[in-house]
Design a protein around this motif. Structure first.
Motif, PDB file in Angstrom:
ATOM      1  N   LEU A 101      47.706  46.394  27.267  1.00 12.20           N
ATOM      2  CA  LEU A 101      47.637  45.441  28.374  1.00 12.20           C
ATOM      3  C   LEU A 101      46.319  45.767  29.364  1.00 12.20           C
ATOM      4  O   LEU A 101      46.013  47.010  29.643  1.00 12.20           O
ATOM      5  N   CYS A 102      45.785  44.752  30.108  1.00  6.06           N
ATOM      6  CA  CYS A 102      44.542  45.082  30.852  1.00  6.06           C
ATOM      7  C   CYS A 102      45.023  44.414  32.041  1.00  6.06           C
ATOM      8  O   CYS A 102      45.127  42.939  32.180  1.00  6.06           O
ATOM      9  N   ALA A 103      44.941  44.887  33.631  1.00  9.16           N
ATOM     10  CA  ALA A 103      45.061  44.177  34.466  1.00  9.16           C
ATOM     11  C   ALA A 103      43.679  43.762  35.100  1.00  9.16           C
ATOM     12  O   ALA A 103      42.737  44.578  34.977  1.00  9.16           O
ATOM     13  N   MET A 104      43.539  42.510  35.492  1.00  2.00           N
ATOM     14  CA  MET A 104      42.132  42.106  35.705  1.00  2.00           C
ATOM     15  C   MET A 104      42.048  41.119  36.931  1.00  2.00           C
ATOM     16  O   MET A 104      43.061  40.637  37.249  1.00  2.00           O
ATOM     17  N   ARG A 105      41.058  41.160  37.569  1.00  2.00           N
ATOM     18  CA  ARG A 105      40.837  40.534  39.102  1.00  2.00           C
ATOM     19  C   ARG A 105      40.705  39.028  38.884  1.00  2.00           C
ATOM     20  O   ARG A 105      40.097  38.580  37.801  1.00  2.00           O
ATOM     21  N   ARG A 106      41.544  38.160  39.619  1.00  2.00           N
ATOM     22  CA  ARG A 106      41.382  36.689  38.993  1.00  2.00           C
ATOM     23  C   ARG A 106      40.113  36.239  39.710  1.00  2.00           C
ATOM     24  O   ARG A 106      39.501  36.720  40.889  1.00  2.00           O
ATOM     25  N   PRO A 107      39.438  35.328  38.830  1.00  2.00           N
ATOM     26  CA  PRO A 107      38.279  34.827  39.178  1.00  2.00           C
ATOM     27  C   PRO A 107      38.340  33.991  40.584  1.00  2.00           C
ATOM     28  O   PRO A 107      39.195  33.349  40.837  1.00  2.00           O
TER      29      PRO A 107
END
Length: 266
Positions: A101-107
């Motif tokens: 899993l990878c948590a990513m910043r919302r664009p």
């Protein structure tokens, strides 16, 4: 590499993968701090290629030097939490798909004008709340030449974890945003709206008048009741997919694929 070995599911920094709800991840009060979760190496690669900013990873130990080795090398010094498969499953509440899993910043959000400016075919997702359907619609949109996606604010978030996974990362390939008003707004961008609905006045999907239009916005309704009457009333065309064997309709995801193919730019 910033590898962190988890000893329990209560360690600091992993709440984004376990206790935070989708609404909390989205963080409406502070959108610039919102995140989303991408699942599986393939989807994570598509997200990274689209410019998504990684925040943290949760990865089964064997995948750090295996299936996700290229991802680990690409994400820089973000925390990469790891541990036995059973511990990670107890943390997230489900067995990880492909173990990563990878948590990513919302664009940053786009505007309707951004989506429509150079588009010839867009889809309006109107009140669709099932995450699987959202993901499937995005996947068909990417595959079948849809230039942009607009969602009414009562629809499911395309960056919901399951929607992202079902789309196979297509939510990062097709530009999208929320539609703040009703579909009549699209006429100001030169679009004719096509409401997919069963009414006494519906024309078949292969009607010649549809293909004569330069710009079309295909409006797909919710799973149970379809499009509301006010949306149908404001549409330029009301369209049905011809059916056989007494079948009255298709699932919204299946119907969208049929409509996108028939109404594609030739």
């Amino acid at each position: 590499m910033n590898i962190i070995e988890l000893q329990s599911i209560d360690e600091p920094g992993v709440s984004m993968f376990s206790t935070l709800t989708e609404a909390q991840l989205r963080n409406k009060l502070e959108p610039d701090k919102g995140i989303f979760i991408a699942e599986s190496p393939k989807v994570i690669r598509v997200a990274l290629a689209s410019g998504a900013e990684p925040v943290a990873m949760l990865c089964e130990r064997k995948h750090i030097s295996g299936d996700a080795a290229d991802i680990v090398a690409a994400v820089g010094d973000i925390p990469i939490y790891t541990g036995p498969r059973e511990l990670l499953a107890s943390l997230t509440g489900y067995t990880l798909t492909r173990g990563v899993l990878c948590a990513m910043r919302r664009p940053a959000s786009r505007t309707v004008a951004d989506i429509c400016r150079d588009a010839r075919r867009v889809v309006v997702i109107h009140g669709v709340v099932d995450t699987t359907n959202i993901g499937a619609i995005f996947r068909s949109a990417a595959a079948l030449g849809i230039d942009g996606v607009l969602l009414t604010t009562d629809s499911c978030d395309p960056l919901n974890r399951r929607a992202v996974r079902v789309s196979m990362g297509s939510v990062f390939l097709v530009p999208w945003t929320w539609l703040p008003g009703d579909i009549s707004l699209l006429s100001s961008y030169g679009f004719k709206t096509v409401a997919m609905a069963l009414t006494d006045h519906s024309v078949p999907l292969d009607h010649p008048a549809l293909m004569a239009e330069e710009r079309l916005a295909i409006v797909m309704g919710t799973e149970g009741d379809g499009l509301p009457a006010h949306a149908i009333a404001k549409a330029d065309f009301v369209v049905r997919i011809p059916m056989a064997h007494g079948v009255d309709s298709l699932n919204v995801a299946a119907a969208s694929a049929v409509a996108f193919w028939q109404l594609r730019v030739r």
